[in-house]
Design an enzyme around this catalytic site. Structure first.
Site, PDB file in Angstrom:
ATOM      1  N   LYS A   1      44.545  22.169  18.714  1.00 54.36           N
ATOM      2  CA  LYS A   1      44.004  22.371  20.061  1.00 54.36           C
ATOM      3  C   LYS A   1      44.561  21.378  21.085  1.00 54.36           C
ATOM      4  CE  LYS A   1      39.619  24.464  18.667  1.00 54.36           C
ATOM      5  NZ  LYS A   1      38.148  24.394  18.742  1.00 54.36           N
TER       6      LYS A   1
ATOM      7  N   ASN B   1      41.981  26.133  23.514  1.00 55.41           N
ATOM      8  CA  ASN B   1      41.738  27.046  22.391  1.00 55.41           C
ATOM      9  C   ASN B   1      42.090  28.500  22.730  1.00 55.41           C
ATOM     10  OD1 ASN B   1      39.443  27.720  24.004  1.00 55.41           O
ATOM     11  ND2 ASN B   1      38.389  28.417  22.156  1.00 55.41           N
TER      12      ASN B   1
ATOM     13  N   ASP C   1      35.795  27.379  24.265  1.00 54.95           N
ATOM     14  CA  ASP C   1      34.712  26.671  23.562  1.00 54.95           C
ATOM     15  C   ASP C   1      33.787  26.042  24.601  1.00 54.95           C
ATOM     16  OD1 ASP C   1      35.574  27.178  20.959  1.00 54.95           O
ATOM     17  OD2 ASP C   1      36.785  25.360  20.852  1.00 54.95           O
TER      18      ASP C   1
ATOM     19  N   GLY D   1      36.807  15.760  17.555  1.00 52.88           N
ATOM     20  CA  GLY D   1      37.990  16.605  17.719  1.00 52.88           C
ATOM     21  C   GLY D   1      37.895  17.506  18.933  1.00 52.88           C
TER      22      GLY D   1
ATOM     23  N   ALA E   1      36.652  20.577  19.357  1.00 53.47           N
ATOM     24  CA  ALA E   1      35.345  21.213  19.595  1.00 53.47           C
ATOM     25  C   ALA E   1      34.349  20.205  20.159  1.00 53.47           C
ATOM     26  CB  ALA E   1      34.816  21.822  18.303  1.00 53.47           C
TER      27      ALA E   1
ATOM     28  N   ASN F   1      36.260   5.213  14.234  1.00 55.40           N
ATOM     29  CA  ASN F   1      36.056   4.793  15.616  1.00 55.40           C
ATOM     30  C   ASN F   1      37.236   5.116  16.521  1.00 55.40           C
ATOM     31  OD1 ASN F   1      33.471   3.900  15.418  1.00 55.40           O
ATOM     32  ND2 ASN F   1      33.971   1.736  15.197  1.00 55.40           N
ATOM     33  N   LEU F   2      38.434   5.273  15.942  1.00 56.41           N
ATOM     34  CA  LEU F   2      39.615   5.525  16.766  1.00 56.41           C
ATOM     35  C   LEU F   2      39.451   6.795  17.599  1.00 56.41           C
ATOM     36  CD1 LEU F   2      42.488   4.810  17.640  1.00 56.41           C
ATOM     37  CD2 LEU F   2      43.329   6.108  15.665  1.00 56.41           C
TER      38      LEU F   2
ATOM     39  N   PHE G   1      28.593  24.304  15.014  1.00 61.97           N
ATOM     40  CA  PHE G   1      29.865  25.023  15.128  1.00 61.97           C
ATOM     41  C   PHE G   1      30.225  25.784  13.854  1.00 61.97           C
ATOM     42  CE2 PHE G   1      30.535  22.792  19.047  1.00 61.97           C
ATOM     43  CZ  PHE G   1      31.488  23.535  19.736  1.00 61.97           C
TER      44      PHE G   1
ATOM     45  N   TYR H   1      30.098  28.479  11.040  1.00 57.48           N
ATOM     46  CA  TYR H   1      29.526  29.829  11.083  1.00 57.48           C
ATOM     47  C   TYR H   1      29.553  30.559   9.748  1.00 57.48           C
ATOM     48  CZ  TYR H   1      34.453  31.253  11.730  1.00 57.48           C
ATOM     49  OH  TYR H   1      35.809  31.434  11.598  1.00 57.48           O
TER      50      TYR H   1
END
Length: 269
Positions: free
Chosen positions: A72, A93, A104, A130, A132, A155-156, A210, A212
């Site tokens: 993405k 997306n 999204d 990420g 989403a 943490n990055l 998220f 499904y």
């Protein structure tokens, strides 16, 4: 799906990695047939090497594409332009003729408005960092969420998302877990529905999932158990697909009709 592919058939598809599970071709091919559109929707399951080798070719021959994990963000550098939302979110997306969008983000805004409306005074906890998670965090912030807390394994990525949100004028920080007692909205954007602790769900006004498959994940089961409002992964998947079709064709099949079709075909449970 079309009974016959011909010279005029338009190509659409999904780009991602390890996406054998996806429902997107069922959703979009059903919509194309229902709307009488001469198009076919395929899946392009690509590792990083294949992605880099063929993405430019796909963008040339496809009328429109959807993009999922892990591309993405990466796909943006191959596009001619991106709309305001996807530029700010830094994730795409949906693609139409080499222009990028983020449906999204649109789906979260649409569905949260239906469930709660104005988010003023709510504290939002987003699990994951990420594409989403970015879409959800921006959508909730724009709906008025007073603070966004990012909970992530590393943490990055969390720091990158927090910096992006704060740069856009929102109130974001990293948390190890939810520690508020009321007016909480919880989002799981990770593949693991068990990542959100049950005591956090109990304190929530709304949970957003998220994942499904299955539709009723552990997170959704707990939301039902405690009488918490929820948005499940199927609702998000279908609504973002509907928004993509509006970009491609200026029309779409209703969410309800698509969900009814998926259950009738026993593609979801």
């Amino acid at each position: 799906m079309l009974e016959e592919i011909n010279y005029d058939t338009k190509l659409f598809g999904l780009i991602g990695k390890n996406i054998k599970y996806t429902l997107s071709p069922y959703i979009h091919n059903f919509s194309f047939t229902t709307l009488g559109i001469n198009a076919v929707y395929l899946v392009f399951d690509l590792d990083e090497m294949k992605f880099n080798r063929i993405i430019n070719g796909l963008l040339e021959i496809a009328e429109g594409l959807n993009v999922t994990i892990p591309y993405k963000e990466e796909v943006m550098k191959y596009l001619d332009n991106t709309d305001t939302y996807s530029t700010r979110i830094q994730a795409v997306n949906t693609i139409y003729k080499k222009s990028g969008y983020n449906t999204d983000y649109l789906a979260i805004k649409n569905l949260v408005r239906k469930k709660i409306g104005n988010m003023s005074g709510y504290e939002c906890y987003v699990y994951g960092a990420g594409g989403a998670a970015k879409a959800a965090a921006f959508a909730l912030s724009e709906l008025g969420c007073s603070s966004i807390s990012i909970v992530n394994r590393t943490n990055l990525r969390a720091n990158e998302l927090v910096e992006l949100l704060n740069k856009n004028g929102y109130n974001a920080s990293i948390k190890e877990n939810c520690n508020s007692t009321s007016n909480i909205v919880v989002v799981n954007s990770t593949p693991n529905p068990s990542v959100v602790p049950e005591n956090c769900i109990q304190k929530s006004e709304l949970v957003i999932e998220f994942v499904y498959k299955p539709v009723e994940t552990e997170l959704i089961k707990n939301a039902k158990k405690y009488g918490i409002k929820y948005i499940d992964g199927l609702e998000i998947l279908v609504n973002q697909a509907v928004e993509a079709e509006k970009i491609w064709f200026n029309k779409s099949v209703s969410d309800e009709k698509i969900i009814e079709y998926l259950y009738a075909r026993k593609l979801v449970w």
